[in-house]
Design a protein around this motif. Structure first.
Motif, PDB file in Angstrom:
ATOM      1  N   ALA A 198      -7.304   7.007  -3.167  1.00 38.34           N
ATOM      2  CA  ALA A 198      -6.614   8.297  -3.081  1.00 38.34           C
ATOM      3  C   ALA A 198      -5.760   8.369  -1.819  1.00 38.34           C
ATOM      4  N   GLN A 199      -6.257   7.810  -0.725  1.00 37.40           N
ATOM      5  CA  GLN A 199      -5.479   7.807   0.517  1.00 37.40           C
ATOM      6  C   GLN A 199      -4.243   6.929   0.390  1.00 37.40           C
ATOM      7  N   VAL A 200      -4.402   5.792  -0.299  1.00 34.74           N
ATOM      8  CA  VAL A 200      -3.246   4.923  -0.527  1.00 34.74           C
ATOM      9  C   VAL A 200      -2.201   5.651  -1.372  1.00 34.74           C
ATOM     10  N   LEU A 201      -2.640   6.235  -2.488  1.00 35.44           N
ATOM     11  CA  LEU A 201      -1.696   6.925  -3.378  1.00 35.44           C
ATOM     12  C   LEU A 201      -1.061   8.126  -2.693  1.00 35.44           C
ATOM     13  N   GLY A 202      -1.827   8.775  -1.817  1.00 34.02           N
ATOM     14  CA  GLY A 202      -1.281   9.915  -1.083  1.00 34.02           C
ATOM     15  C   GLY A 202      -0.178   9.531  -0.115  1.00 34.02           C
ATOM     16  N   SER A 203      -0.163   8.260   0.289  1.00 37.02           N
ATOM     17  CA  SER A 203       0.867   7.780   1.220  1.00 37.02           C
ATOM     18  C   SER A 203       2.020   7.090   0.500  1.00 37.02           C
ATOM     19  N   ALA A 204       1.909   6.956  -0.820  1.00 40.16           N
ATOM     20  CA  ALA A 204       2.924   6.240  -1.600  1.00 40.16           C
ATOM     21  C   ALA A 204       3.736   7.227  -2.437  1.00 40.16           C
ATOM     22  N   SER A 205       5.001   6.916  -2.579  1.00 41.07           N
ATOM     23  CA  SER A 205       5.859   7.728  -3.443  1.00 41.07           C
ATOM     24  C   SER A 205       5.990   7.005  -4.781  1.00 41.07           C
TER      25      SER A 205
END
Length: 272
Positions: free
Chosen positions: A188-195
């Motif tokens: 979730a943290q990775v996806l939250g930082s990715a567009s």
């Protein structure tokens, strides 16, 4: 050397260094979905389109440029070394692969002959002494890693730190290293930082365990497989993994890390 084991979304939103036996099938499928709004039909390791991979010639230059620009989030995922080596044994040595054969052709017969390993078969319901055979496999794994014989170390049981270091050695820098044991939080943290072109609902993502159902189930708790000698071998092989990724060497049954990964420490120690 480049960036072996690196996957990247076609939208260049995420760059992932694959570490075998650390939820790589699920991560690859999430990356694929985040671009296309669907999962890859099959094992994501077999895909030849829809996801950039260093192993695909057309992807190499794009991955290299993206890593050097460092605009996409770069990440990887780690797992408790005790659980990871056990998973490697039950999947790759004791299990039958997707193609219906044993892993790497003559590897298992070679282990039976040289190390006295018994892994049963589908015909007898995979009945064998799991603890004795695993400990013999561990001697084999150590021999491949320490002396590179009777074969080169396999990616599924070579140290996580070795996989992760190749990305750093060629100029990559990780933004996040998270734990398989806390997968949803880390992803979730990775996806939250990715567009990403397509939003991903992690709660709705199935677990893509490509090895499940092809071999024996682990019959004992983790600590039962590791006597004093086994733990000595585990420390010899995976000392850096325990220390860098904060896993509990003293208690094999504690699968959870003891703290967060210090990214600066990882880059300093693995970038040498």
């Amino acid at each position: 050397m480049g960036f072996p084991g690196v996957w990247m979304t076609e939208s260049e939103s995420m760059i992932y260094r694959v570490v075998p036996k650390c939820a790589c099938s699920t991560i690859g499928q999430i990356m694929f979905y985040s671009d296309h709004g669907r999962f890859f039909d099959g094992d994501i390791h077999d895909s030849t389109g829809g996801l950039h991979k260093w192993s695909q010639d057309d992807s190499k230059q794009l991955i290299e440029k993206a890593v050097n620009r460092h605009q996409a989030i770069s990440f990887t995922c780690v797992r408790n070394p005790y659980a990871r080596i056990l998973s490697s044994f039950f999947d790759k040595i004791a299990g039958i692969q997707r193609n219906g054969r044993r892993y790497r052709g003559n590897l298992v017969p070679q282990l039976v002959q040289r190390y006295g390993i018994d892994v049963g078969s589908p015909d007898n319901g995979f009945e064998f002494d799991q603890i004795a055979s695993f400990r013999r496999f561990l001697l084999f794994a150590r021999d491949t890693i320490r002396w590179r014989r009777p074969m080169e170390p396999d990616i599924h049981w070579s140290a996580m730190s070795g996989h992760i270091a190749t990305f750093i050695a060629n100029g990559g820098r990780y933004d996040r290293i998270f734990f398989t044991e806390a997968f949803n939080d880390g992803m979730a943290q990775v996806l939250g930082s990715a567009s990403t072109p397509v939003p991903v609902d992690l709660a709705a993502v199935p677990r893509f365990n490509e090895s499940e159902g092809h071999g024996p189930k682990r019959a004992h708790k983790v600590s039962a497989y590791f006597d004093d000698l086994s733990r000595h071998l585990i420390w010899e092989i995976y000392k850096d993994d325990f220390q860098l990724f904060r896993y509990d060497f003293d208690n094999p049954d504690n699968k959870m890390p003891l703290g967060e990964v210090d990214l600066d420490e990882v880059h300093a120690k693995l970038g040498r």
